[in-house]
Design a protein around this motif. Sequence first.
Motif, PDB file in Angstrom:
ATOM      1  N   ALA A  31       3.162   1.491  -6.485  1.00  0.00           N
ATOM      2  CA  ALA A  31       1.936   2.271  -6.645  1.00  0.00           C
ATOM      3  C   ALA A  31       1.313   2.048  -8.017  1.00  0.00           C
ATOM      4  O   ALA A  31       0.090   1.926  -8.147  1.00  0.00           O
ATOM      5  N   ARG A  32       2.150   1.996  -9.059  1.00  0.00           N
ATOM      6  CA  ARG A  32       1.640   1.791 -10.414  1.00  0.00           C
ATOM      7  C   ARG A  32       1.030   0.398 -10.573  1.00  0.00           C
ATOM      8  O   ARG A  32      -0.013   0.231 -11.217  1.00  0.00           O
ATOM      9  N   ILE A  33       1.682  -0.595 -10.026  1.00  0.00           N
ATOM     10  CA  ILE A  33       1.174  -1.965 -10.143  1.00  0.00           C
ATOM     11  C   ILE A  33      -0.148  -2.113  -9.387  1.00  0.00           C
ATOM     12  O   ILE A  33      -1.118  -2.685  -9.904  1.00  0.00           O
ATOM     13  N   THR A  34      -0.192  -1.594  -8.163  1.00  0.00           N
ATOM     14  CA  THR A  34      -1.430  -1.715  -7.396  1.00  0.00           C
ATOM     15  C   THR A  34      -2.557  -0.918  -8.045  1.00  0.00           C
ATOM     16  O   THR A  34      -3.720  -1.332  -8.002  1.00  0.00           O
ATOM     17  N   GLN A  35      -2.223   0.204  -8.680  1.00  0.00           N
ATOM     18  CA  GLN A  35      -3.250   0.968  -9.375  1.00  0.00           C
ATOM     19  C   GLN A  35      -3.817   0.170 -10.547  1.00  0.00           C
ATOM     20  O   GLN A  35      -5.023   0.195 -10.810  1.00  0.00           O
ATOM     21  N   ALA A  36      -2.948  -0.564 -11.236  1.00  0.00           N
ATOM     22  CA  ALA A  36      -3.416  -1.410 -12.338  1.00  0.00           C
ATOM     23  C   ALA A  36      -4.364  -2.492 -11.836  1.00  0.00           C
ATOM     24  O   ALA A  36      -5.330  -2.860 -12.513  1.00  0.00           O
ATOM     25  N   ILE A  37      -4.107  -3.000 -10.625  1.00  0.00           N
ATOM     26  CA  ILE A  37      -4.989  -4.006 -10.029  1.00  0.00           C
ATOM     27  C   ILE A  37      -6.317  -3.368  -9.634  1.00  0.00           C
ATOM     28  O   ILE A  37      -7.400  -3.901  -9.916  1.00  0.00           O
ATOM     29  N   HIS A  38      -6.257  -2.200  -9.011  1.00  0.00           N
ATOM     30  CA  HIS A  38      -7.480  -1.514  -8.598  1.00  0.00           C
ATOM     31  C   HIS A  38      -8.340  -1.138  -9.794  1.00  0.00           C
ATOM     32  O   HIS A  38      -9.574  -1.183  -9.728  1.00  0.00           O
ATOM     33  N   ASP A  39      -7.702  -0.765 -10.888  1.00  0.00           N
ATOM     34  CA  ASP A  39      -8.437  -0.352 -12.090  1.00  0.00           C
ATOM     35  C   ASP A  39      -9.000  -1.533 -12.866  1.00  0.00           C
ATOM     36  O   ASP A  39      -9.776  -1.343 -13.804  1.00  0.00           O
ATOM     37  N   GLY A  40      -8.574  -2.734 -12.530  1.00  0.00           N
ATOM     38  CA  GLY A  40      -9.047  -3.914 -13.240  1.00  0.00           C
ATOM     39  C   GLY A  40      -8.207  -4.288 -14.446  1.00  0.00           C
ATOM     40  O   GLY A  40      -8.522  -5.240 -15.163  1.00  0.00           O
ATOM     41  N   ARG A  41      -7.120  -3.557 -14.672  1.00  0.00           N
ATOM     42  CA  ARG A  41      -6.232  -3.923 -15.776  1.00  0.00           C
ATOM     43  C   ARG A  41      -5.485  -5.226 -15.462  1.00  0.00           C
ATOM     44  O   ARG A  41      -5.114  -5.974 -16.368  1.00  0.00           O
ATOM     45  N   LEU A  42      -5.256  -5.471 -14.206  1.00  0.00           N
ATOM     46  CA  LEU A  42      -4.743  -6.748 -13.741  1.00  0.00           C
ATOM     47  C   LEU A  42      -5.748  -7.312 -12.742  1.00  0.00           C
ATOM     48  O   LEU A  42      -6.167  -6.602 -11.816  1.00  0.00           O
TER      49      LEU A  42
END
Length: 263
Positions: A31-42
């Motif tokens: 969940a944390r990794i996918t959130q980082a992708i959704h937020d544009g951090r990754l």
Amino acid sequence: MTEAATLPEIDSDPFGASDVVPTRLGDALIARITQAIHDGRLKPGDALPSEARLAASFGVSKPIAREAIRQLAAMGVVNIQQGKVTRVQALDAAPLDRFFRFAVRGSKTGLTEAVELRRILEPPIARYSAERRSPADIERLTGILVRMEASLGDVPRWIEADLDFHEAIAASAGNRLLDLQIQGLRPVIREVMEIFNSRSARTQADWRKTYERHVRVVEAIRAGDAEAAEMAMNKHFEAAEAAIAELATLGEDNHDGRNRVGP
């Protein structure tokens, strides 16, 4: 000295080096990794931190970090290559492709259900296309019609053009999820098309009528007539529905893998 203590300092940690709640650690990490992708951090193409760095960032073990990465790869979120860094990848329909293949093979009525799913999805997609299509979309559809007319009676060439036709309409509908859904259905749609278009009794007049139904869909989309586009796609399915359902059932009878028509 512990492994975490020997890790180099992380200058830019997209996860904020925050611990996760020590329950369902793998799910929380995903969940944390996918959130980082959704937020544009990754972003697509970015390298994912190593298992050791992920474990240190989130306060979990390396096996948990490894399993989370494997699950993300299975979902098509990241790409794992042996000997290379794991990278975030752009969302595509590959996981849906695998899911639909499995779902259809696992059901005696899979092909018929796939036809019904298309029947539900594609007329509204044609409506959205008429409302939202761009000049480039119209140019693409017009080019596909040229290919379709040139391949009348040539089953393999026709199928490739027909698959591209339906994907092009979905792409022009301005809804990413619908676009991915039709892309994911491509192998199942291909199988139904191969069964339907390989009928020995199919005449040149039948081919021409099928082609003209596609033309009417494009004409309505080009005119921006949403109601006519939806109606034309409905008519397209109505004309072929009985034959497709009958032939799809025959295909299902051959799902033992020995006599099945299609890939």
